[in-house]
Design an enzyme around this catalytic site. Structure first.
Site, PDB file in Angstrom:
ATOM      1  N   LYS A  22       0.839  -1.211   0.000  1.00  0.00           N
ATOM      2  CA  LYS A  22       0.000   0.000   0.000  1.00  0.00           C
ATOM      3  C   LYS A  22       0.866   1.251   0.000  1.00  0.00           C
ATOM      4  CE  LYS A  22      -1.803   1.520   4.058  1.00  0.00           C
ATOM      5  NZ  LYS A  22      -1.524   2.929   4.338  1.00  0.00           N
ATOM      6  N   ASN A  23       1.881   1.239   0.868  1.00  0.00           N
ATOM      7  CA  ASN A  23       2.682   2.456   1.025  1.00  0.00           C
ATOM      8  C   ASN A  23       3.618   2.723  -0.149  1.00  0.00           C
ATOM      9  OD1 ASN A  23       1.372   2.854   3.403  1.00  0.00           O
ATOM     10  ND2 ASN A  23       3.095   2.313   4.729  1.00  0.00           N
ATOM     11  N   CYS A 117      -5.374  12.667  13.978  1.00  0.00           N
ATOM     12  CA  CYS A 117      -5.444  11.246  13.625  1.00  0.00           C
ATOM     13  C   CYS A 117      -5.432  10.449  14.918  1.00  0.00           C
ATOM     14  CB  CYS A 117      -4.240  10.928  12.753  1.00  0.00           C
ATOM     15  SG  CYS A 117      -3.973   9.199  12.424  1.00  0.00           S
ATOM     16  N   ARG A 122       0.424  14.178  13.951  1.00  0.00           N
ATOM     17  CA  ARG A 122       0.836  14.017  12.565  1.00  0.00           C
ATOM     18  C   ARG A 122       0.761  15.308  11.734  1.00  0.00           C
ATOM     19  NH1 ARG A 122      -1.393   8.304  10.463  1.00  0.00           N
ATOM     20  NH2 ARG A 122       0.436   8.454   9.147  1.00  0.00           N
ATOM     21  N   ASP A 305       4.674   0.485  12.112  1.00  0.00           N
ATOM     22  CA  ASP A 305       3.514  -0.237  11.581  1.00  0.00           C
ATOM     23  C   ASP A 305       3.446  -1.705  12.008  1.00  0.00           C
ATOM     24  OD1 ASP A 305       2.467   1.970  10.376  1.00  0.00           O
ATOM     25  OD2 ASP A 305       3.096   1.462   8.348  1.00  0.00           O
ATOM     26  N   ARG A 397      -8.544  -0.715   4.724  1.00  0.00           N
ATOM     27  CA  ARG A 397      -7.698   0.332   4.163  1.00  0.00           C
ATOM     28  C   ARG A 397      -6.338  -0.222   3.754  1.00  0.00           C
ATOM     29  NH1 ARG A 397      -6.753   5.262   7.611  1.00  0.00           N
ATOM     30  NH2 ARG A 397      -5.544   5.540   5.718  1.00  0.00           N
TER      31      ARG A 397
END
Ligand code: UD1
Length: 417
Positions: A22-23, A117, A122, A305, A397
């Protein structure tokens, strides 16, 4: 609202294939703004965040073709709007990565500030500072970043803190700036290196990818390119942990072990047996699980993560451990939910002190963010009885077909309304 129901206690066995990252996919999609030619991305994961990015880019006039395999063809020749609305940016912070490309290519952009968030404040001040260094005029008005520039000018920007999306924004902007840009203390994440490789194949002149100083020689325009997205190292590590804690035997396919050297070394300290191959890995979770101390840090160290997922491993380890989160100030939301499942964890500042327990019990729990939802699923896989996880949209997501993948290797997982 959709929920996941997990019946715990089944060892995971067999093979599981990891999706594209995803990133890596999201910044590459925004990079297509920089060119009038086709950018083809292969191995794009089917995720809510990818769909949100498509919606945002299409709202600007980007033409996107989604092929039946896992490819996207993007063409930015007809971009008319340089606007990213609050509604889209607040759903997905990665939307901020349209700022650098829009400004570099069109000399203007109006992008919503992302706002708060669940895991921390952030801010995006460094994105703004970096672009100002390249000559952009930036004003914040009514919650929006209003940016303009004739043509960006190459410069030097030193990130005071390593920022992944910040580096992506400045890197993309610098490709079309006049002259040379040096980015110091740049993020070295494989997804950033991969973005740079795409930009280079579009005709950019970037050197030093993967190092802390990246040099970009600006060019007049960029062409088309085609690239296969790298495997998702976070999903891969999540699966390794699933194999260990369920006492399973898993082959994890379509990975790049070179992107996760330090996490692999750390996980080995838990006593699990890992056999590493060129693009796959075998994990055997039959050994006793030992606790592992770690702190999160930018690449190549332990990613923030995977902090939540590793916490689950520690929660059932034979002994005590300390987990320190250094990237985000509020990334322990999963701890409160894990405690409701019987974990013994105490938070002291940015450290979680974990005392291993012999088993977790099921409970209704709530996902608070993407990686927290992965951690709760892991906990559900080993808890006694039925765990119900609410707000599972966070999971969609960033994890492609996770329930299906887990079910195929023996987990009892189903989605209910
Ligand atoms: C971060 C993680 C990334 C992860 C993502 C989602 C790092 C270095 N980055 O990326 O691995 O995939 O979250 O969980 O681990 N910051 C500022 N001002 C800015 C930009 C960042 O103060 O303009 C701070 C952030 O608040 C944070 C740190 O810098 O404390 C790193 O943030 P950054 O890398 O930009 O966040 P993401 O790109 O979202």
């Amino acid at each position: 609202m959709k929920k996941l129901v997990i019946n715990g206690g089944y060892p995971l066995k067999g093979a599981v294939k990891i999706s594209g990252a995803k990133n890596a996919a999201l910044p590459m999609m925004t990079a297509s703004i920089l060119s009038d030619h086709d950018i083809t991305l292969h191995n794009v994961p089917e995720l809510a965040d990818v769909r949100t990015m498509m919606t945002l880019l299409e709202s600007m006039g980007m033409r996107i073709n989604k092929n039946h395999d896992d490819s996207l063809k993007l063409n930015g020749a007809q971009i008319e709007s340089k606007f990213a609305s609050y509604d889209l940016v607040k759903t997905m912070r990665a939307s901020i990565m349209v700022l650098g490309p829009l400004l570099a290519k069109y000399g203007e952009a109006k992008v919503s500030l992302p706002g708060g968030c669940a895991i921390g404040a952030r801010p995006v001040d460094l994105h703004i500072q970096g672009l100002e260094k390249l000559g952009a005029n930036i004003e914040i008005k009514d919650g929006y970043i209003l940016a303009s520039a004739e043509r960006l000018k190459g410069s030097m920007y030193h990130f005071p803190i390593k920022s992944v999306t910040g580096t992506a924004n400045i890197l993309m902007a610098a490709t079309l700036a006049e002259g040379e840009t040096k980015i110091h203390n740049a993020a070295c994440e494989p997804e950033i290196t991969h973005l740079g490789e795409l930009l280079n194949s579009m005709g950019a002149k970037i050197k030093g990818l993967g190092k802390e100083c990246i040099t970009v020689e600006g060019v007049e325009n960029l062409g088309g390119a085609e690239i296969k997205i790298i495997p998702d190292r976070i999903e891969a590590i999540t699966m390794i942990i699933a194999g260990i804690i369920t006492r399973g035997e898993l082959t994890i396919q379509n990975i790049n072990p070179l992107h996760m050297r330090q996490p692999i070394e750390l996980i080995r300290q838990s006593g699990a047996r890992l056999e590493i191959f060129e693009d796959s890995l075998f994990v055997d979770g039959s050994n006793e699980i030992l606790p592992i101390d770690f702190e999160t840090q930018p690449y190549p160290a332990i990613p923030t993560d995977i902090q939540a997922q590793l916490m689950v491993l520690n929660a059932i380890a034979e002994g005590d451990s300390k987990v320190t989160e250094t990237i985000f100030e509020n990334r322990f939301m999963h701890v409160l939910e894990l405690k409701r499942m019987g974990a013994n964890i105490r938070i002291a500042g940015n450290t979680a002190e974990v005392r291993g327990v012999s088993r977790l019990n099921s409970a209704p729990v709530m996902a608070t963010d993407l990686r927290a939802s992965a951690a709760l699923i892991l906990a559900g896989l080993i808890a006694d009885g039925e765990t119900i996880i609410d707000r599972i949209y966070h999971l969609d997501r960033g994890y492609e077909n996770l329930e299906e993948k887990l079910s195929n290797i023996g987990a009892k997982v189903q989605r209910i309304d």
